[in-house]
Design an enzyme around this catalytic site. Structure first.
Site, short mmCIF file in Angstrom:
data_model
loop_
_atom_site.label_atom_id
_atom_site.label_comp_id
_atom_site.label_asym_id
_atom_site.label_seq_id
_atom_site.Cartn_x
_atom_site.Cartn_y
_atom_site.Cartn_z
N LYS A 1 -30.20 12.75 25.48
CA LYS A 1 -30.13 13.98 24.91
C LYS A 1 -31.66 14.91 25.33
O LYS A 1 -32.51 14.38 24.72
CB LYS A 1 -30.04 14.07 23.68
CG LYS A 1 -29.84 15.45 22.87
CD LYS A 1 -29.50 15.13 21.47
CE LYS A 1 -29.77 16.41 20.61
NZ LYS A 1 -29.46 16.62 19.36
N ASP B 1 -33.90 22.81 19.27
CA ASP B 1 -32.75 22.98 18.44
C ASP B 1 -32.82 23.75 17.35
O ASP B 1 -33.04 23.42 16.48
CB ASP B 1 -31.99 21.50 18.20
CG ASP B 1 -30.78 21.56 17.41
OD1 ASP B 1 -30.12 22.65 17.54
OD2 ASP B 1 -30.28 20.69 16.88
N LYS C 1 -30.24 26.64 11.58
CA LYS C 1 -30.92 25.81 10.89
C LYS C 1 -31.72 26.48 9.73
O LYS C 1 -32.22 27.67 10.09
CB LYS C 1 -31.88 24.74 11.55
CG LYS C 1 -31.04 23.63 12.21
CD LYS C 1 -32.05 22.62 12.84
CE LYS C 1 -31.34 21.56 13.79
NZ LYS C 1 -30.54 20.87 13.12
N ASP D 1 -36.28 17.01 19.87
CA ASP D 1 -35.00 17.02 20.07
C ASP D 1 -34.51 16.61 21.44
O ASP D 1 -33.30 16.38 21.71
CB ASP D 1 -33.99 18.16 19.66
CG ASP D 1 -32.81 17.79 18.95
OD1 ASP D 1 -32.46 16.62 18.77
OD2 ASP D 1 -31.76 18.81 19.07
N ASP E 1 -24.55 23.36 15.65
CA ASP E 1 -25.66 22.70 15.26
C ASP E 1 -25.24 21.14 15.79
O ASP E 1 -26.22 20.34 15.87
CB ASP E 1 -26.07 22.74 14.12
CG ASP E 1 -27.47 22.12 13.72
OD1 ASP E 1 -28.19 21.94 14.82
OD2 ASP E 1 -28.00 22.05 12.62
N ARG F 1 -23.90 16.10 20.83
CA ARG F 1 -22.74 15.42 21.40
C ARG F 1 -22.06 16.26 22.38
O ARG F 1 -21.29 15.66 23.21
CB ARG F 1 -21.77 15.08 20.27
CG ARG F 1 -21.40 16.27 19.35
CD ARG F 1 -20.72 16.08 17.97
NE ARG F 1 -21.96 15.76 17.27
CZ ARG F 1 -21.67 15.51 15.69
NH1 ARG F 1 -20.40 15.42 15.22
NH2 ARG F 1 -22.67 15.27 15.19
N1 BES Z 1 -30.83 17.26 16.32
C1 BES Z 1 -30.09 17.61 15.13
C2 BES Z 1 -30.42 16.15 14.51
C3 BES Z 1 -31.65 15.78 13.55
C4 BES Z 1 -31.56 16.41 12.40
C5 BES Z 1 -32.58 14.99 14.17
C6 BES Z 1 -32.75 16.29 11.51
C7 BES Z 1 -33.78 14.78 13.19
C8 BES Z 1 -33.81 15.30 11.99
C9 BES Z 1 -28.81 17.53 15.50
O1 BES Z 1 -28.40 18.36 16.69
C10 BES Z 1 -28.06 18.10 14.52
O2 BES Z 1 -28.42 19.43 14.29
N2 BES Z 1 -27.23 17.56 13.82
C11 BES Z 1 -26.65 17.96 12.67
C12 BES Z 1 -24.84 17.39 12.71
C13 BES Z 1 -24.22 18.20 11.69
C14 BES Z 1 -24.18 19.65 12.02
C15 BES Z 1 -22.71 17.72 11.91
C16 BES Z 1 -27.10 17.35 11.47
O3 BES Z 1 -27.37 16.08 11.61
O4 BES Z 1 -27.25 18.01 10.43
ZN ZN Z 2 -30.00 18.39 17.95
MN MN Z 3 -28.43 20.56 16.12
#
Ligand code: BES
Ligand code: ZN
Ligand code: MN
Length: 496
Positions: free
Chosen positions: A266, A271, A278, A289, A348, A352
């Protein structure tokens, strides 16, 4: 730093610092006994003074030990002899390196490598020591106008081994150094800010790597991705002015007809969450990220430097996730390269969306195994913290192989479930499925989503959201899971 392996008796060769271990309580290890003999009991006498009991983490520095050729002797506490295992060994080496750096010695002789530690062999101990030494001197100062800390004074490190082990020691040293270089590369990419480390920057770094190690490289741009129908990947890039890139690197070290291992990383270089923005707190950490991408490039660098006899392909979907005026909106429906349609309920959950098209792209290599690496979910951090990476798989033998590599490299992962029942959470009324599955088991439903694009090969997904970087005072990239991935490929190259 310059490394060498040598079969040497402690105390007899000229060095700025000889490092030997002491078990709890006050029991000299074999190299320490040998050195004590040369020094006519000086170590025993120093220990009797009572300042050092051999507890793990403790050190004692002796200057000008008579009758030896050493400017300094560093005693390192090893803890109880019977519990001196692989982890204790790594800790002892790290403590020793810190103490050496504190002295300003320009060269040192490490005798801890000779100690039995758990089930380890001399090769493992040498490789680990070399990697730890490179880690101990790692600095990220490219963005500072002047250096904070002086560079380490240590320029030469000798790693000791028994006379019979010369060949294995030399090979292990080369591998440990290569791994250290791969980790430093991954760390640099992770630590660079989002305004420098863009998708274009990642592509340029991949180009430079390809030139240096004669890898095959292809970088697809937006129109080329459009032609392939990579609608989910492109839906993430829509909100950003930075052009997305799909970076494809091929390392050919194995036989021509050998199916490659595919590593898919990835590469979200920043992000923001996109339209599903966020919160501001700690958002700076979303520059990390792209750590999955960094780990793929770091691993390829290590593997190429080792000249491993194996074929590997690295696939990196790289983009920013921004809330620009053309950005994807919650409820938008897009078509992936696989033909499956996705309702994007949360922009967010973008990792995936870019990985699924990269996984479909991987099919053309008919890979023997695919490992994707992603800072995918905050839920994985809640589940496993910062100790182990989350592992999901559609093949138990491959899962075991990757877990074992993590154990051997001391860069662990933990197998999490992927049962069909979880798939139901991705149900959509409007498209084939949604890109999120609600709060329960967030790391699992993210993996479930990816599994729908991994039907044509054996596949492991590593969620490295908790392990790729550290927060707080020690904020920075860890270089994980380059050790796990590299070990996996080293093991494969040895058995195939
Ligand atoms: N890059 C983030 C995941 C992440 C969050 C990694 C905090 C490390 C610390 C990912 O793209 C993301 O935002 N995931 C969301 C998914 C949700 C919207 C289903 C998350 O984990 O909040
Ligand atoms: Zn992310
Ligand atoms: Mn994200």
């Amino acid at each position: 730093m310059e490394f060498s392996t040598k079969s040497i008796a402690p105390g007899l060769s000229k060095t700025a610092c000889a490092v030997v271990g002491v078990y709890e309580s006050r029991k000299l290890s074999a190299p320490a006994i040998a050195l004590d003999r040369v020094a006519r009991g000086a170590l025993t006498k120093a220990l009797k003074s009572g300042d050092m009991e051999g507890r793990a983490g403790a050190t004692m520095l002796l200057h000008g030990v008579a009758n030896t050729a050493c400017e300094r002797v560093l005693l390192v506490g090893l803890g109880a002899e019977k519990s001196f295992n692989e982890k204790a060994y790594r800790n002892a080496v790290a403590v020793a390196l810190r103490a050496i750096h504190a002295t300003g010695a320009v060269d040192a002789e490490l005798h801890l490598t000779s100690l039995a530690a758990g089930a380890s062999d001399i090769g493992w101990r040498i490789a680990q020591a070399a990697t730890l030494a490179i880690e101990s001197t790692y600095r990220f100062e490219q963005m500072k106008s002047k250096s904070d800390k002086p560079a380490a004074a240590l320029k030469r490190l000798v790693l000791a081994h028994a006379a019979a082990d010369a060949r294995r020691a030399a090979k292990a040293l080369a591998q440990g150094v290569a791994l250290g270089h791969g980790m430093s590369f991954a760390k640099d990419l992770g630590n660079l800010p989002g305004n420098v480390c863009t998708p274009t920057y990642l592509a340029n770094q991949a180009q430079a790597l390809a030139r240096r190690y004669k890898l095959k490289i292809k970088v697809l741009n937006r129109p080329e991705m459009q032609k392939l129908g990579m609608g989910t990947l492109l839906s993430v890039a829509r909100g950003s002015a930075e052009p997305p890139k799909l970076i494809v690197l091929e390392y050919h070290g194995g036989p021509k007809n050998q199916k490659p291992v595919a590593l898919v990383g990835k590469g979200v270089t920043f992000d923001t969450g996109g339209t599903s923005l966020k919160p501001a707190g700690e958002m700076d950490e979303m520059k990390f990220d792209m750590s999955g991408a960094g780990s793929v490039l770091g691993t390829l660098r290590a593997v190429a430097e080792m000249k491993l006899p194996i074929n590997v392909v690295g696939i990196i979907p790289a983009t920013e996730n921004m809330p620009g005026s053309r950005a994807t909106k919650p409820g938008d429906i897009v078509k992936s390269m696989s033909g499956q349609t996705v309702e994007i309920l949360n922009t967010d959950a973008e990792g995936r969306l870019i990985l699924c098209d990269a996984l479909t792209y991987a099919e053309r290599y008919q890979p023997s195994a695919v490992i994707d690496i992603a800072t995918l979910t905050g839920a994985c951090v809640i589940a496993l913290g910062h100790v182990v990476s989350g592992l999901f798989a559609n093949d138990d033998a491959l899962a075991k192989e990757v877990l074992a590599a993590g154990e051997a490299a001391q860069d662990r992962a933990w197998h999490l479930p992927l049962h069909d029942e979880y798939q139901e959470q991705l149900k959509s009324n409007f498209a084939d499925f949604a890109n999120i599955g609600g709060r329960p088991a967030g790391a699992v439903t993210a993996a479930c989503y990816l599994s729908r694009f991994a039907k044509k090969f054996k596949w492991v997904h590593l969620d490295i959201a908790g392990t790729a970087w550290k927060s707080g005072r020690e904020k920075g990239s860890t270089g994980r899971p380059v050790p796990l991935l590299t070990q996996f490929l080293v093991n494969r190259a040895a058995t195939k």
